[in-house]
Design an enzyme around this catalytic site. Structure first.
Site, mmCIF file in Angstrom:
data_model
loop_
_atom_site.group_PDB
_atom_site.id
_atom_site.type_symbol
_atom_site.label_atom_id
_atom_site.label_comp_id
_atom_site.label_asym_id
_atom_site.label_seq_id
_atom_site.Cartn_x
_atom_site.Cartn_y
_atom_site.Cartn_z
ATOM 1 N N ASP A 1 -9.203 0.464 -0.673
ATOM 2 C CA ASP A 1 -8.657 0.599 0.673
ATOM 3 C C ASP A 1 -8.426 2.072 0.993
ATOM 4 O O ASP A 1 -7.618 2.733 0.355
ATOM 5 C CB ASP A 1 -7.335 -0.167 0.781
ATOM 6 N N TYR B 1 -6.783 9.564 5.688
ATOM 7 C CA TYR B 1 -6.511 9.957 4.303
ATOM 8 C C TYR B 1 -7.379 11.138 3.885
ATOM 9 O O TYR B 1 -7.109 11.780 2.875
ATOM 10 C CB TYR B 1 -6.765 8.794 3.346
ATOM 11 N N LYS C 1 -10.153 2.557 8.037
ATOM 12 C CA LYS C 1 -9.333 2.337 9.227
ATOM 13 C C LYS C 1 -9.607 3.378 10.302
ATOM 14 O O LYS C 1 -9.921 4.537 10.007
ATOM 15 C CB LYS C 1 -7.842 2.378 8.860
ATOM 16 N N HIS D 1 -5.660 1.311 12.668
ATOM 17 C CA HIS D 1 -4.619 1.764 11.736
ATOM 18 C C HIS D 1 -3.201 1.586 12.282
ATOM 19 O O HIS D 1 -2.294 1.198 11.551
ATOM 20 C CB HIS D 1 -4.866 3.232 11.384
ATOM 21 N N ILE E 1 -2.192 -3.704 -2.275
ATOM 22 C CA ILE E 1 -3.045 -2.556 -2.612
ATOM 23 C C ILE E 1 -2.216 -1.432 -3.235
ATOM 24 O O ILE E 1 -1.998 -0.389 -2.613
ATOM 25 C CB ILE E 1 -3.816 -2.053 -1.371
ATOM 26 N N VAL F 1 -2.668 7.422 -9.425
ATOM 27 C CA VAL F 1 -3.782 8.239 -9.906
ATOM 28 C C VAL F 1 -3.760 8.337 -11.426
ATOM 29 O O VAL F 1 -4.612 8.993 -12.017
ATOM 30 C CB VAL F 1 -3.760 9.654 -9.280
ATOM 31 N N ARG G 1 -1.408 3.543 -15.392
ATOM 32 C CA ARG G 1 -0.748 2.731 -14.358
ATOM 33 C C ARG G 1 -1.767 1.958 -13.540
ATOM 34 O O ARG G 1 -1.491 0.833 -13.100
ATOM 35 C CB ARG G 1 0.095 3.635 -13.454
ATOM 36 N N ASN H 1 -1.377 -2.018 -13.241
ATOM 37 C CA ASN H 1 -1.191 -2.670 -11.943
ATOM 38 C C ASN H 1 -2.150 -3.829 -11.719
ATOM 39 O O ASN H 1 -1.893 -4.686 -10.866
ATOM 40 C CB ASN H 1 -1.350 -1.648 -10.811
#
Length: 272
Positions: A43, A48, A73, A106, A226, A230, A234, A238
């Site tokens: 996503d 971004y 988006k 968005h 979502i 980084v 993790r 997740n």
């Protein structure tokens, strides 16, 4: 990976990898780590400013296109008929894709009132085969009703801020009543709820991390989620949330943590 069927007959992976605030320098290695860990849904968004890096990562993996699910988006300042078309194709080309799986408006940015015009363009892009599914992000029930009132398509997804400290019940209930899947951004409240004693107790009980407990809470309540990280460890943790289950009592205890705490802007007033 579990999937959720959308109202247009397509399906979206229930757990995806979000890349908000991931820099273009970090993005390729982060997305490659996510794909290696088993994520197949990525996503992103034009605002971004990392779609190029997402595209590089997708190309580098060599995974078949049909195994990937890519969301991007439309930013608020790109709304309006002509600019929507231009912005979409700019995003698609940066991603290096022939089509996008899910394209979202968005923010409603109600002061401009341009989201209705953009929605009709999204419908055209879908009919032309450039995008498989169309939806919205950060829409309140009144925004949803105005889109539906156009008489065309109903958004398949509404991506909103939702986490234990912000249950966002009214919007989630409005989504469900209209056949719209709720997708949670900031699902961990940007870390704000990880130290909560209730979350810590449940993590100890299940031998899981606080983040895994919260993600499991989302999944069992039928939301798409979502999480973003980084850190490879993790990222892997997740997605490792399918080997245990929370009880009804445990879900209710997490529900009760609602404080109305937003980590982002309010859709009624955000107008970039």
């Amino acid at each position: 990976m579990d999937t959720i069927e959308l109202s247009d007959g397509t399906a979206i992976p229930q757990l995806g990898y979000g890349v908000c605030l991931v820099s273009d320098e970090e993005i390729q290695s982060a997305v490659e780590s996510a794909l290696e860990a088993g994520y197949r849904s990525i996503d992103t968004a034009s605002i971004y400013r990392n779609e190029d890096g997402v595209g590089r990562a997708l190309a580098a993996t060599g995974l078949p296109r049909e195994e990937l699910y890519v969301t991007t988006k439309l930013w608020a300042t790109d709304m309006g008929a002509a600019r929507t078309v231009e912005a979409f194709h700019a995003s698609r080309e940066k991603l290096g894709l022939d089509y996008v799986d899910l394209y979202l408006i968005h923010w409603p940015a109600p002061a401009t009132d341009a989201y209705l015009e953009s929605w009709e363009v999204l419908e055209e892009l879908r009919e032309q085969g450039w995008v498989r599914s169309i939806g919205v992000s950060n829409f309140l029930p009144e925004h949803l009703d105005r889109v539906i009132g156009l008489g065309g398509s109903v958004p398949v997804v509404n991506q909103v801020e939702l986490h234990p400290a912000l249950r966002n019940r009214e919007t989630e209930e409005a989504n469900t009543a209209r056949g719209i899947v709720t997708e949670a951004w900031s699902p961990l409240a940007r870390g704000a709820v990880l130290a909560d004693p209730v979350i810590g107790e449940l993590a100890g009980r299940h031998g899981r991390s606080p983040a895994q407990i919260i993600l499991r809470w989302h999944l069992q309540q039928g939301r798409v989620v979502i999480p973003k990280s980084v850190t490879p460890e993790r990222i892997r943790a997740n997605i490792d949330v399918f080997g245990f289950e929370l009880s009804g009592e445990e879900l209710a205890r997490i529900d009760a943590l609602d404080q109305g705490l937003r980590t982002g802007d309010h859709p009624a007033t955000f107008n970039p």
